[in-house]
Write a protein that holds these residues in place. Structure first.
Motif, PDB file in Angstrom:
ATOM      1  N   ILE A   1      -2.503 -28.419  -1.982  1.00  0.00           N
ATOM      2  CA  ILE A   1      -3.687 -28.117  -1.177  1.00  0.00           C
ATOM      3  C   ILE A   1      -4.880 -28.030  -2.122  1.00  0.00           C
ATOM      4  O   ILE A   1      -4.854 -27.269  -3.085  1.00  0.00           O
ATOM      5  CB  ILE A   1      -3.511 -26.799  -0.407  1.00  0.00           C
ATOM      6  CG1 ILE A   1      -2.218 -26.828   0.412  1.00  0.00           C
ATOM      7  CG2 ILE A   1      -4.719 -26.540   0.487  1.00  0.00           C
ATOM      8  CD1 ILE A   1      -1.839 -25.511   1.015  1.00  0.00           C
TER       9      ILE A   1
ATOM     10  N   VAL B   1      -7.179 -21.964   4.429  1.00  0.00           N
ATOM     11  CA  VAL B   1      -5.760 -21.896   4.779  1.00  0.00           C
ATOM     12  C   VAL B   1      -5.457 -20.530   5.385  1.00  0.00           C
ATOM     13  O   VAL B   1      -6.281 -19.617   5.324  1.00  0.00           O
ATOM     14  CB  VAL B   1      -4.849 -22.123   3.543  1.00  0.00           C
ATOM     15  CG1 VAL B   1      -5.042 -23.494   2.956  1.00  0.00           C
ATOM     16  CG2 VAL B   1      -5.064 -21.053   2.501  1.00  0.00           C
TER      17      VAL B   1
ATOM     18  N   TRP C   1      -1.303 -24.589   6.422  1.00  0.00           N
ATOM     19  CA  TRP C   1      -2.476 -25.458   6.292  1.00  0.00           C
ATOM     20  C   TRP C   1      -2.265 -26.672   7.171  1.00  0.00           C
ATOM     21  O   TRP C   1      -1.345 -27.462   6.936  1.00  0.00           O
ATOM     22  CB  TRP C   1      -2.669 -25.867   4.839  1.00  0.00           C
ATOM     23  CG  TRP C   1      -3.784 -26.818   4.603  1.00  0.00           C
ATOM     24  CD1 TRP C   1      -5.085 -26.680   4.986  1.00  0.00           C
ATOM     25  CD2 TRP C   1      -3.704 -28.069   3.917  1.00  0.00           C
ATOM     26  NE1 TRP C   1      -5.826 -27.758   4.572  1.00  0.00           N
ATOM     27  CE2 TRP C   1      -5.001 -28.636   3.907  1.00  0.00           C
ATOM     28  CE3 TRP C   1      -2.676 -28.777   3.304  1.00  0.00           C
ATOM     29  CZ2 TRP C   1      -5.289 -29.849   3.326  1.00  0.00           C
ATOM     30  CZ3 TRP C   1      -2.964 -29.986   2.713  1.00  0.00           C
ATOM     31  CH2 TRP C   1      -4.259 -30.515   2.723  1.00  0.00           C
TER      32      TRP C   1
ATOM     33  N   THR D   1     -10.306 -25.155   0.130  1.00  0.00           N
ATOM     34  CA  THR D   1      -9.732 -25.472   1.427  1.00  0.00           C
ATOM     35  C   THR D   1      -9.404 -24.178   2.159  1.00  0.00           C
ATOM     36  O   THR D   1      -8.875 -23.251   1.564  1.00  0.00           O
ATOM     37  CB  THR D   1      -8.445 -26.309   1.274  1.00  0.00           C
ATOM     38  OG1 THR D   1      -8.762 -27.507   0.579  1.00  0.00           O
ATOM     39  CG2 THR D   1      -7.835 -26.650   2.618  1.00  0.00           C
TER      40      THR D   1
END
Length: 137
Positions: free
Chosen positions: A48, A54, A70, A52
């Motif tokens: 990941i 999540v 995710w 990002t």
């Protein structure tokens, strides 16, 4: 006697499914995180990317792994580095279930604004500020 046994089994299944829940928090990854299918670090599911959003479990296991979600992926991440969101503010839309993130704070300290909510038992908790969760090492 068999009826009582079946009733007891049904009760135990209900208790087991309601007491084994995991709390997830929305966080922003500070660095790339490797997602594994289990806590043995053998089967890499995906990596990941940094920055990002999540969903991360609130607790770690004995090996410092956390459950992570995710998109369509779900697995385990080893000691992920992240920044947690702090202020949830209702958006300008008329729907009360829609929220946007106002600001973020580091997971290593500071304070977090918590919006008011109603508990399952009907108790109303008003909006307040609490200390941010500490990062375990």
């Amino acid at each position: 006697m068999k009826y009582i046994f079946n009733l007891f089994c049904l009760f135990m299944i209900c208790v087991a499914t309601t007491s084994c829940s995991t709390n997830y928090y929305t966080v922003l990854l500070s660095e790339d995180a490797k997602m594994y299918s289990s806590t043995d670090s053998i089967n890499l599911v995906t990596i990941i990317p940094q920055n990002t959003q999540v969903y991360l479990s609130s607790t770690t296991n004995k090996k410092n792994y956390r459950k992570i979600k995710w998109g369509d992926y779900s697995g385990w991440a080893y000691n992920p580095s992240y920044t947690s969101y702090s202020n949830y503010v209702p958006s300008t839309k008329s729907s009360s279930s829609s929220y946007r993130y106002n600001s973020s704070s580091s997971s290593s300290g500071g304070s977090v604004s918590v919006k008011g909510y109603t508990r399952k038992d009907g108790t109303r908790v008003s909006a307040h500020t609490r200390s941010a969760p500490s990062r375990r090492r």
